[in-house]
Each structure stands twice: as structure tokens, then as C-alpha cells.
Design a protein around this motif. Structure first.
Motif: not given
Length: 472
Positions: A38-62
Motif C-alpha cells: 500500500m506504500g509508505p504514505i498509507c503506513t504513516s497515515f495509519y500509525i499517525t491515527l493510532f498514536n492519536k489514541i492515548e494509552n488505556n483509551r479507545i477513542w481519540s480527541e476530535e
């Protein structure tokens, strides 16, 4: 204006959630197995979204997409493209809520397949093998596996629950409300680990009726086509572009002595069939028709050029060749030439269609592989991504392309008594005010017949607005 602007804008807000807990090993799977596809941009997008969710949380901020553009240092078109690829490969679900003055999204991250599931998938693992080659592919497998512990000489002495613990009985549970023990506050959910979903190909993509019509009920009872078998057939047909007639032979070759369909044998037979047809190669993962984010056609098309652009954007190169042949399958050499150009130069399908359109009229309705490769290489360097850009570049560089074509045919033309002036596509001639009668003159009956097929395609989509499906 490009269509992605209608789908998402910088001010649109989004919130991220996880469909189950993700672990660090999941991210390793994504960067090693999914990223090459899928390419590096997709990977960066996925990991960036993942990192926006804090530990012990399921949802992120808006957040809003303008913030995401700045954080990833990419534009909105690239974000939209990455989102579509993540959705298609099964790593992301997207939800939208439209309100009067605003629009908001939920991006739900899905866990990837485990290494074991990925390498036995039957589709993603084939694409990865073709992408990386045997050496790198085998190295990845070794890196995601370990030596299996031999326990044959050991005995399992693990105790059961009741062997270790004892219950005091009902008298000790008198003050416990079972409903309270099970209940969770309204609007809450527990952390959980969801099982990753395999990529599924809809059964409607394959003509099972035609397959069954060629298989005797006595020889292959319909009860053998379980849900799992039908899913495997649909996936293999998509992966290897196998039609119902050829699939019949593959199904028959996978029948066991116990009168069952062996899915693993069917996979091997399908792979062997494809490699025989394609000189030992394996399929690669590409967009089947012009990606939505690279389309510029108006809805509905207004002018004749708009209609032709809409047609070229909505159809695959293979289907375009079939239309040019009035329904007949294109030759294997033509398909291989187009496939190699797409894979090597990474040009979108719609751009390839413009190239086919242009080259066929320049070479007596024949696909010259060397001529294709030369133009494709030039368009790749120019970073051509849309149908309109391809048309404009063909117009701008026509003199150069004419020299390339003439240099190849010069010796042949010297032996001919009559030399025909090259024909050009309608979209090209519409932009040229310098066309002479000689440029439009037909001097051979054979060429006129071949060109008639291409003109019939153009006229068809001028009349009906180019509403043709983009099938393989």
C-alpha cells in the motif's frame, strides 16, 4: 475540481477509534507486510491515527483534516488516496455524519492479519511475493517466525480449574447481585481484542451460473460448493483474472478421491495456470480503473470531450481493448504489453487508456510495445496522473512522438509505394486548428476498417455520456 474535494475538506473533523486493542506487533506486521503493497504514505497515515489514541483509551480527541495535512506534510488528495487504500486492504473503516454546516468522520482502525494468516491468505501473500521476490519474501517469513518447540517427549501435567480451586457454594454468594456484576455503565464498552478480517471478494464478481452450467451435477455435486469453497473461487478468479470456463478445469483438477474440493489444490492449480499464461510471473496489485481521486470528468458530462474522458476514466485497459475488438478478448501479447507498462511506469489505468487510444491510431491499430514503453516512460517522468493531463501532453509533444514513430517505420515506409499520413484521435484533432485534408485522408481499406472500430467506441460514448462500467 477534482472529486476528492467533494468527499473531504480540510475543515472536516474526525475522531479515531480502534476496533479492538492494537499491539506493537501489529505495527510491525503493517510496516513489514502491508507497507510494500500500500506504500509508505498509507503506513504513516495509519500509525499517525493510532498514536492519536492515548494509552488505556479507545477513542481519540476530535481533530480536523487541516491538522492532519500539517502533521503528515502531505496534501488532502494524498490523505484521501491513503484512506481509500487502507479501507480496501481491510485496515480502516470510515463513517461519516453530514450536518447542515459541517461534516465529521470516524476513522476506525482495524488490526492487521497475523503473520500466519497473512502468509496463508491466498491473495495478499501472492501480491507480496511478486512485489518483493523470493529472497526478500523468505527473509520476511523467517523474521516473523521462530523454531517450533518439540514437546513430543514431554507429558502435559497441567491441572484443571476444579483440581486447584474449590467453591464455597451458594451461601457465600448471598449478597452479590449478578446483574450488577455483569453490567457496564451506559455508553461504555470494555477493551477487547478483535480478530482481523480477511479480504473478501464478492461472489457477484464471478459468474457461478456459467461455471455450474459446464460442470455435471453427477461429477461435481453442488453441495461441494460450500460457502468457503465459493469464497475461494471468487478470490482466485479475481486474483488471477480467471473466467468461468478456465475455472471449470481448475475445479476439476482439485477434486479429491473422496469427492471433495481441496481448496489448497485449487490455489496451486490457479497459480500454475496463471504462470503458464504469463511466462512464470505472478499477479501484481494495481488500481483496476482510474482512481477516484485522479478523475476530473464532470457529472454529468457536458461536452463530447467530457464524455470521452468519463469513459476513459471509468473503464479498465483490458475492457477498453475488448471494446475496441467489438467484444473479442484481446491477445495475450497485447495484455502483457499493457501490464508491463502499468507495472513498470506506475501509470494510472485512465492514463494507460489514453495511451492505447493514441498509439493504436498511430500504428495501424497495433500495440507496439517499444512505442508504448517510450511514451509511458516520458509520461511517468512528467508525473501524468489524469486523463486530461495525458491528452494535453500528447498534444504538446506530438511532434516528438511522431519522430519516434517515424524512426521505427522509416525503413519499412521506403519500400512502400504509397505512404499514408498518420491518423489522430478525435480529442487530439479537436484541439488542432491546423489539420489538413491529407491528415484526415484514408488511403487503405484495411486501415479504415480497423480505425472504424475505435471511432465507433468514441461515437458510442459521445451519445450515451460514457456510462460504461469499469470492469476488469
Amino acid at each position: 475540481m477534482k472529486q476528492y474535494w467533494n468527499e473531504v475538506q480540510p475543515v472536516d473533523s474526525f475522531t479515531i477509534t480502534m476496533n479492538g486493542i492494537l499491539h506493537s506487533h501489529d505495527l510491525k506486521i503493517i510496516t513489514t507486510l502491508y507497507q510494500p503493497l500500500m506504500g509508505p504514505i498509507c503506513t504513516s497515515f495509519y500509525i499517525t491515527l493510532f498514536n492519536k489514541i492515548e494509552n488505556n483509551r479507545i477513542w481519540s480527541e476530535e481533530w480536523n483534516h487541516y491538522h492532519l495535512m500539517n502533521e503528515l506534510s502531505i496534501n488532502l488528495e494524498e490523505i484521501y488516496h491513503a484512506r481509500l487504500k487502507l479501507e480496501g486492504i481491510g485496515l480502516l473503516n470510515t463513517y461519516i455524519k453530514n450536518e447542515e454546516q459541517s461534516r465529521s468522520f470516524i476513522y476506525e482502525l482495524n488490526p492487521p492479519l497475523s503473520a500466519d494468516e497473512f502468509f496463508s491468505d491466498g491473495m495478499l501473500n501472492i501480491y507480496l511475493y511478486q512485489k518483493l521476490g523470493q529472497s526478500h519474501f523468505s527473509r520476511l517469513k523467517r523474521g516473523l517466525s521462530d523454531n517450533k518447540l518439540d514437546t513430543e517427549q514431554f507429558h502435559n501435567i497441567t491441572r484443571d480449574f476444579q483440581d486447584v480451586f474449590e467453591s464455597l457454594g451458594a451461601s457465600s454468594l448471598t449478597n452479590i447481585d449478578v446483574r450488577e456484576v455483569k453490567a457496564l455503565e451506559e455508553g461504555k464498552e470494555f477493551f477487547r481484542r478483535e480478530k482481523a478480517s480477511f479480504i473478501e471478494i464478492a461472489e457477484s464478481e464471478f459468474d457461478f451460473d456459467l461455471l455450474f452450467s459446464g460442470l455435471s451435477e453427477v461429477m461435481v455435486p453442488r453441495k461441494l460448493f460450500t460457502k468457503e469453497v465459493r469464497a475461494a473461487i471468487a478470490k482466485l478468479a479475481y486474483l488471477y483474472s480467471i473466467n468461468a470456463v478456465d475455472m471449470k478445469k481448475i475445479v476439476l483438477s482439485s477434486l479429491t478421491a473422496e469427492q471433495e474440493i481441496d481448496i489448497e489444490e485449487m490455489r496451486k492449480a490457479a497459480r500454475d495456470w496463471f504462470q503458464v499464461e504469463h511466462d512464470g510471473k505472478l499477479p501484481q496489485l494495481v488500481d483496476r480503473s482510474q482512481p477516484v481521486f485522479n478523475r476530473e470528468s464532470l457529472q454529468p458530462p457536458v461536452t463530447q470531450e467530457d464524455r470521452l474522458i468519463a469513459y476513459l476514466e471509468s473503464i479498465s485497459p483490458r475492457q477498453f481493448l475488448i471494446d475496441l475488438g467489438e467484444g473479442t478478448e484481446p491477445s495475450m501479447s497485447d495484455l502483457q504489453a499493457i501490464e508491463e507498462v502499468m507495472f513498470q511506469q506506475k501509470l494510472p489505468p485512465g492514463v494507460i487508456n489514453v495511451m492505447i487510444h493514441y498509439v493504436m491510431l498511430k500504428t495501424d491499430m497495433k500495440l507496439s510495445k517499444s512505442y508504448l514503453e517510450k511514451i509511458a516512460s516520458h509520461w511517468a517522468r512528467k508525473k501524468v496522473t489524469t486523463v486530461k493531463e495525458a491528452m494535453e501532453l500528447a498534444l504538446k509533444e506530438h511532434r516528438q512522438y511522431q519522430e519516434w514513430a517515424n524512426s521505427k517505420k522509416e525503413s519499412t515506409q521506403k519500400r512502400k509505394k504509397a505512404i499514408r499520413t498518420e491518423q489522430l484521435p478525435d480529442w487530439f484533432m479537436a484541439s488542432q486548428n491546423q489539420a489538413t485534408p491529407a491528415q484526415q485522408e484514408e488511403t487503405t481499406t484495411d486501415f479504415a476498417e480497423r480505425r472504424r472500430r475505435l471511432e465507433a467506441i468514441q461515437q458510442k460514448y459521445k451519445k450515451n455520456g460514457g456510462e460504461k462500467g469499469g470492469t476488469n
